[in-house]
Design an enzyme around this catalytic site. Structure first.
Site, PDB file in Angstrom:
ATOM      1  N   GLN A  62      -1.192   3.600  -1.188  1.00  0.00           N
ATOM      2  CA  GLN A  62      -1.636   2.324  -0.612  1.00  0.00           C
ATOM      3  C   GLN A  62      -2.038   2.481   0.858  1.00  0.00           C
ATOM      4  O   GLN A  62      -1.849   1.575   1.672  1.00  0.00           O
ATOM      5  CB  GLN A  62      -0.548   1.260  -0.769  1.00  0.00           C
ATOM      6  CG  GLN A  62      -0.448   0.724  -2.189  1.00  0.00           C
ATOM      7  CD  GLN A  62      -1.720   0.016  -2.655  1.00  0.00           C
ATOM      8  OE1 GLN A  62      -2.511  -0.491  -1.849  1.00  0.00           O
ATOM      9  NE2 GLN A  62      -1.935  -0.017  -3.958  1.00  0.00           N
ATOM     10  N   SER A  63      -2.598   3.621   1.210  1.00  0.00           N
ATOM     11  CA  SER A  63      -2.970   3.881   2.600  1.00  0.00           C
ATOM     12  C   SER A  63      -4.061   2.926   3.098  1.00  0.00           C
ATOM     13  O   SER A  63      -5.137   2.829   2.499  1.00  0.00           O
ATOM     14  CB  SER A  63      -3.490   5.318   2.717  1.00  0.00           C
ATOM     15  OG  SER A  63      -4.136   5.512   3.961  1.00  0.00           O
TER      16      SER A  63
END
Ligand SMILES: *Cc1c(COP(=O)(O)O)cnc(C)c1O
Length: 320
Positions: free
Chosen positions: A72-73
Site C-alpha cells: 500500500q505504498s
C-alpha cells in the site's frame, strides 16, 4: 540557490486553521498544511520529492521510473502517477503478497499502468537493484528512485516546501508530521535553516527508534547541504523525533490511529491515512493531552497525504 525541479504539484498547498479541533483539544492553536492536496494521482508528500527526482531523471535521459515500497505504498502510487503523466514507463517493486483483489494504492498503481514486481520485505533493496539491472539489459532507460524517494535529490522538495511556508507567512511554534524514510524531515530541517524558520520541527516516527531516524535524517540533510554548497551542518541532536507511537510496528493499525482518523473526519471533515497521518495525528492529540504541546502555542500539523490507503481492503474492517 537553484533547486532543479519540474513543476508538477499544485502549489502552494493551503494552510488552514482548525477551529473545532483546536477548541476540543483545548491546547495549542492548530493549523494544517494540506500536502494531501499536491494534486496529481491523489497527491501526498512524495509529489514534492518527485518534482526534483523527475528533473534528475529527465536530465539523465530516463524513460522508466523504478522504485520500491510496501503493497500500500503511497510513494509507489505517486511515482506511478508522475510516470503516467510525463510519459515514462514505471516498474514498482512491492514488498508483500499479491492480493486477490486489488484495492487502495495498489489498485491505483495498476490503473495508472505500472508494472509490478513482487518481493519480500527482507529482499526489497536487492530486488530493486536486480529489477534496475534487468531493465537495462532489456534495453530500457531506467532511473532508480530509492525507498520513499528519500535521497538528497528527492528531499530537496521539502526545502522548497519550507520556502513556500515562509512565503505564506506562517510561523508556527511547532511543525508536527509523520516521519519515516527521512526525506521529508531532512528537507524541512535544511529548509528551516535556509529560511530562518524559528519553530521546532517534530517528526513522529512511524517505524524506527528515534536515534536511528535522527541519524538518518541528519546524514541526509548534510548530504543535501553539500549538494547545495551551503555551510550548514546537522547532527542527531538537531533533529527532533518522537518514537513513543510505534505501536505494533509499521502499518499495524491500532486504537491510536483509529481514534485520530475518526476525530479528524468528524471534527474537520479531513481524512487521515491508517499508516502515517493517522499515527502522527494520534501522537499530536496525546502530546496535547500530556501538555507537551501547550495552550498559547501554534502547532502546524503537516498533512502528508496517503488517503487511498483508507480504501485498502486490509484496513477496511478495522476502520469502523
Ligand atoms: C512517505 C510518507 C510519509 C513519510 O515521509 P518520509 O519522507 O518517508 O519520512 C508520511 N506520510 C505519508 C502519507 C507518506 O506517504
Amino acid at each position: 540557490m537553484i533547486i532543479p525541479r519540474i513543476k508538477i504539484a499544485h502549489l502552494p498547498t493551503p494552510v488552514e486553521w482548525l477551529p473545532n479541533i483546536t477548541g476540543l483539544l483545548n491546547g495549542p492553536n492548530i493549523l494544517i498544511k494540506r500536502d494531501d492536496l499536491t494534486g496529481i494521482g491523489f497527491g501526498g508528500n512524495k509529489i514534492r520529492k518527485l518534482e526534483c527526482l523527475l528533473a534528475d531523471a529527465q536530465a539523465n535521459g530516463a524513460q522508466m521510473l523504478i522504485t520500491t515500497g510496501a503493497l500500500q505504498s503511497n510513494h509507489c502510487r505517486q511515482t506511478a502517477a508522475v510516470a503516467a503523466k510525463y510519459g515514462l514507463k514505471c516498474r514498482l517493486v512491492l514488498a508483500g503478497e499479491e492480493p486477490q483483489q486489488p484495492s487502495g494504492n495498489y489498485l491505483l498503481d495498476l490503473l495508472m499502468g505500472a508494472e509490478v514486481i513482487w518481493t519480500s520485505r527482507a529482499k526489497r533493496d536487492a530486488t530493486l537493484k536486480s529489477t534496475f539491472d534487468q531493465a537495462w539489459e532489456e534495453g530500457e532507460r531506467p532511473f532508480m528512485i530509492p525507498y520513499g524517494g528519500s535521497n538528497p535529490v528527492g528531499a530537496m522538495g521539502y526545502v522548497v516546501a519550507m520556502q513556500e511556508l515562509a512565503a505564506q507567512q506562517v510561523n508556527p511554534d511547532w511543525i508536527v508530521f509523520p516521519s519515516s524514510s527521512g526525506g521529508t524531515q531532512a528537507g524541512m530541517a535544511l529548509g528551516a535553516r535556509l529560511t530562518g524558520f524559528k519553530g521546532k520541527i517534530l517528526g513522529i516516527s512511524i517505524e524506527d527508534k528515534a536515534a536511528d531516524l535522527q541519524s538518518k535524517v541528519a546524514d541526509l540533510a548534510n548530504q543535501m547541504a553539500e549538494r547545495l554548497m551551503v555551510n550548514e551542518v546537522f547532527s542527531s541532536e538537531n533533529i527532533l523525533v518522537n518514537d513513543d507511537y510505534l505501536g505494533a510496528g509499521y502499518g499495524m493499525f491500532g486504537e491510536l490511529e483509529k481514534n485520530a482518523i475518526k476525530f479528524f473526519a468528524q471534527k474537520a471533515a479531513l481524512f487521515l491515512d491508517p499508516v502515517y497521518t493517522g499515527r502522527a495525528a494520534g501522537a499530536l492529540m496525546d502530546l496535547i493531552n500530556k501538555k507537551f504541546l501547550k495552550r498559547g502555542e501554534t502547532v502546524l500539523f503537516w498533512h502528508t497525504g496517503g488517503l487511498p490507503a483508507i480504501f485498502a481492503e486490509s484496513y477496511q474492517p478495522e476502520l469502523m
